[in-house]
Design a protein around this motif. Sequence first.
Motif: not given
Lengths: 171, 171, 171, 171, 171, 171, 171, 171
Positions: E85-93, F92-100
């Motif tokens: 899987y690509r697990q974008w949610n994990a990287a997003f977290d 990761f960048d999307a999550g980072y931006a989102s928290a900011l």
Amino acid sequence: MYLSGEIHSDWRDVIRNGCEKRSLPVTFTSPNTSHEDSDDCANIILGMEKTRKNWDVKSSLLNSVRTKLLVDKADLVVVRFGPKYRQWNAAFDAGYASALVKPLVTVHPPELSHMLKEVNAAAKAICEEPEQVVNLIDYTLTGTLQRDSSFTSSETTWDCRARRTSRICVC
Amino acid sequence: MYLSGEIHSDWRDVIRNGCEKRSLPVTFTSPNTSHEDSDDCANIILGMEKTRKNWDVKSSLLNSVRTKLLVDKADLVVVRFGPKYRQWNAAFDAGYASALVKPLVTVHPPELSHMLKEVNAAAKAICEEPEQVVNLIDYTLTGTLQRDSSFTSSETTWDCRARRTSRICVC
Amino acid sequence: MYLSGEIHSDWRDVIRNGCEKRSLPVTFTSPNTSHEDSDDCANIILGMEKTRKNWDVKSSLLNSVRTKLLVDKADLVVVRFGPKYRQWNAAFDAGYASALVKPLVTVHPPELSHMLKEVNAAAKAICEEPEQVVNLIDYTLTGTLQRDSSFTSSETTWDCRARRTSRICVC
Amino acid sequence: MYLSGEIHSDWRDVIRNGCEKRSLPVTFTSPNTSHEDSDDCANIILGMEKTRKNWDVKSSLLNSVRTKLLVDKADLVVVRFGPKYRQWNAAFDAGYASALVKPLVTVHPPELSHMLKEVNAAAKAICEEPEQVVNLIDYTLTGTLQRDSSFTSSETTWDCRARRTSRICVC
Amino acid sequence: MYLSGEIHSDWRDVIRNGCEKRSLPVTFTSPNTSHEDSDDCANIILGMEKTRKNWDVKSSLLNSVRTKLLVDKADLVVVRFGPKYRQWNAAFDAGYASALVKPLVTVHPPELSHMLKEVNAAAKAICEEPEQVVNLIDYTLTGTLQRDSSFTSSETTWDCRARRTSRICVC
Amino acid sequence: MYLSGEIHSDWRDVIRNGCEKRSLPVTFTSPNTSHEDSDDCANIILGMEKTRKNWDVKSSLLNSVRTKLLVDKADLVVVRFGPKYRQWNAAFDAGYASALVKPLVTVHPPELSHMLKEVNAAAKAICEEPEQVVNLIDYTLTGTLQRDSSFTSSETTWDCRARRTSRICVC
Amino acid sequence: MYLSGEIHSDWRDVIRNGCEKRSLPVTFTSPNTSHEDSDDCANIILGMEKTRKNWDVKSSLLNSVRTKLLVDKADLVVVRFGPKYRQWNAAFDAGYASALVKPLVTVHPPELSHMLKEVNAAAKAICEEPEQVVNLIDYTLTGTLQRDSSFTSSETTWDCRARRTSRICVC
Amino acid sequence: MYLSGEIHSDWRDVIRNGCEKRSLPVTFTSPNTSHEDSDDCANIILGMEKTRKNWDVKSSLLNSVRTKLLVDKADLVVVRFGPKYRQWNAAFDAGYASALVKPLVTVHPPELSHMLKEVNAAAKAICEEPEQVVNLIDYTLTGTLQRDSSFTSSETTWDCRARRTSRICVC
């Protein structure tokens, strides 16, 4: 650079002119220093109030639009206390700047020292005269420091009295 | 870009000149690097203190007006540690920058590595020479990266030794 | 309350025991004070590194999970500096705490005063002995202050020498 | 709930006791209210200072450990101003609390209204007597509001004078 | 402590049970790990959507109420990546936690190292197996470190290979 | 405006050129898009690493100096996901931006919708094609909206199908 | 959990009782819901005002002590809009919560959808009935989701109509 | 300076033109004031939605990119409420600005005073006419205050009625 405090002497001009003479790259802001206008502004613009408390708070709320914005944007906040009036607004500005972690410089005659101890404990520097603020700004921005010719390295001697200039007194 | 650390070598000039030569759009700031002035500033401007501790703290408080403001506004904080002196101010600046989530770059000889491990753990890059800081800034700002002609893609080979340039050493 | 600094004397125990004896409602935290473990932790848990720099940074990164969390949650940060080692981690912690606007107390022998001036300028109190930290905590939490019997009001006399207790020296 | 301000009347006790009688779930904190101890604390614990300014600032810095922590954790900050003394510390606390966006309540006799206008402009409520603070806390926490029996809906009549209770006066 | 990442292996249980066995004072939180429920929740509770994109975003928005709150309150965020899987949610977290300056620990097989380099650069520790997370938590909280009997001080030898335990591999 | 995501198509140019053609007052920033350079940068500048994990993390740490700074300063963050690679850095960048609390726009083919649901739930707009980002920027900045001539007010009709333009498809 | 909005129906009780029946570990807070008391509170406690504007603002300022504190401490903010009254306070609370990055849930009849679009765009979930809020809280806290027996995986079918329960309607 | 609120009168132009006539150094921003475009924008750019709720939220989310950015950057937020429509977006903007500690000015006819009391309690000034906003901006920026010739110092007389100008009425 925000200048808060009493409006009955020309201390703001001393600092402003002193920095201008030395061509320091600095902009000064201050609250509205017309006593009468700052008392009446909101009532003139927005309508009168019948009780003194409402009158006062209404104008102060409007003045705080200016005050808070300028403190929020300041790199240095200078607050002056004098022997007259209770100047709660000046102490309020100092506390406000302190909570925003703005560097604070106080200016006051030495005899107010005890009464101002909580404010001074939050200050980066305590001045007695506005000329000291000019020197302080000059040093902070450009590194310029006016030593007496007789002044020698702080590493070699610690007899401070001898080197003290005439216009700078420890209270 | 804020340059903190020892004031007994010309490392700041190396970085400044290196970036100027490559016309990198970057401004450098630093604490007051005159040792004597930074020791005495507040006592000269505001009045002398009789005890060494008060003398020192008074000037340091004034210097911190400059230091903190410049770190607060920096996009990158570079801190250099040398083999001499204890340089607690440099480590203090590194911790301060780290808590503000400023990217931190350290510069130090490899033999200080163990002693600096907590500081380095907070750093984005650990340099040995100021020239590396210039390369790092150049890459970060413009993407310029000086590969050896013999250098091939990182995807195809991982034998790092062969590609290592002469002036960059792992401690 | 976070205790940072050198791990070669029992100063943490002095503070801890002193506060316990007075039943002060206070919890102490500190970094991992096993020198060896804090050096090797990440390499033992996560795998070894071949170069000293990587070894050191890897463990320090892991230690920083503990250190930063405890400083973030501390109401008071006490940092001790001793005459040995360069203790850059202690100065780093002091800077970190300072940027988070945590009240900082330093403890060090008077002869380190000049070298620590930037750190001390950020401190709320500068102690020489850990016992002073106990008194300071007691006063801050409960208002308890141990005056000499001969001590009179600060309002009536300012001759400090006479009232100075034997174990507290100004450097 | 943090109570700042003058220490020469029993206003803190009035609020504390009033809330206790009504069993309101509230904890009160305050600065050290022993005038003498708060003046001398740091000099007794950490060593004496020879000049009044240093003496004062040293103790105030130590007191600020307590003051700032308690304001930072307060849900409501109550500041009282009286007719005597300049109470710059009280106004400082009000400004500090205001910048932290803490709800602020002031207590002062009506004749100080004009001098306190900037502080009042930052307040959520302006009281004259500490009993009003008790009522205010009771209402805010539990919704309890003590209406006169003759009081009718605010929707139907706006003749405020008739409904004014005897112990609450607009300045 | 927040556990983010893939839901197709029992890694959360390994960490949870491992910490429970050692009686570590730690609480674990995680997103809703029922794949089906987390896909459909908002549509079941709030009404269906006709397009897949709206269906997905609606449930994810609802799930984010839980996810964000738990990350905001976490002292440590552990994110696991697996080969499927690509697990974008994990990287997003991971990115979200990173911007909140939460300490981040990643868990993944060594062959994912290159693909995860940006995430790992933000991590305090990079694990391969969930058992390492248990050891890491134990060390961070209690200082417990399980050395091999043959292990000697990091100060005396840096030959890491010999001391490497069998279950901890550098990729 | 920060453009994060895959580097194997010319989507950044489409957005950049589209906005330039319409003379929109906008500046674009992005991570280093040379795959090879972003892999090797720190190892070339600072010295080589022997293990892949260290190699990767070292360069990513250096790249993060650029990435984080640009995201921190962005007014809008656009992240593109493609069908190939796992692109954990983009998420990761999307999550980072989102928290900011930066406004986030995603760009991806409709078939990735389910896998990206957590990222999309944090987005202000979900695009399929980079041209849509140009329209979106144009509308947001200048209010320009290109309606079909047959398009009538949203107040009068809600039959969306008829008005759908050919190049914009709901997945 | 903070419940803001209209006070003319029993929606708060429905949510409160629903969560209590399921023994959900949740605490509800709300503004003062006595219309009359929230109108008059400050005037009764602090003294009357003669103009309606001053009367209203004075009480609202006092009410905001409670409202802001509770929103600041809430993990979830639920705001209900009804067909009557303009409820600007409810929309104000929603904007306030949104700027604090609090998860927001709105509750309103479907016909208000267009008028509430800006508020709904900031919401994590849009409910029509308070019962949905109970289900939402239950799912968010415990993962409980009440599927129809005929409900099958979201992966296999997307025909939402057939599965729609009777009490949940898309507007 | 951000102008939020109703779009059916020319109040924004009155303020804009008034400030331009006086050459005040001020920039005005506002949400997209084309009712139709702000309703449909996201659906035209990103694809249509079939249900009104989705249609509305999709466009509002896109509009919020603009709105939030402009409020975040504003030094002063002016929100106008009129007698028609429910304008929940205006009250939402006011709450949002309030939580960001932006100075807020409201403009509304006096008869809306009671309904707007929570919003007004967060405002620095409450205007009835847009011309008052021009005067307010002029005073705040330049200190200009238009007194009647018959106006005397606020210190000497508090009979407000006599000095009230014709176009400013207290409700």
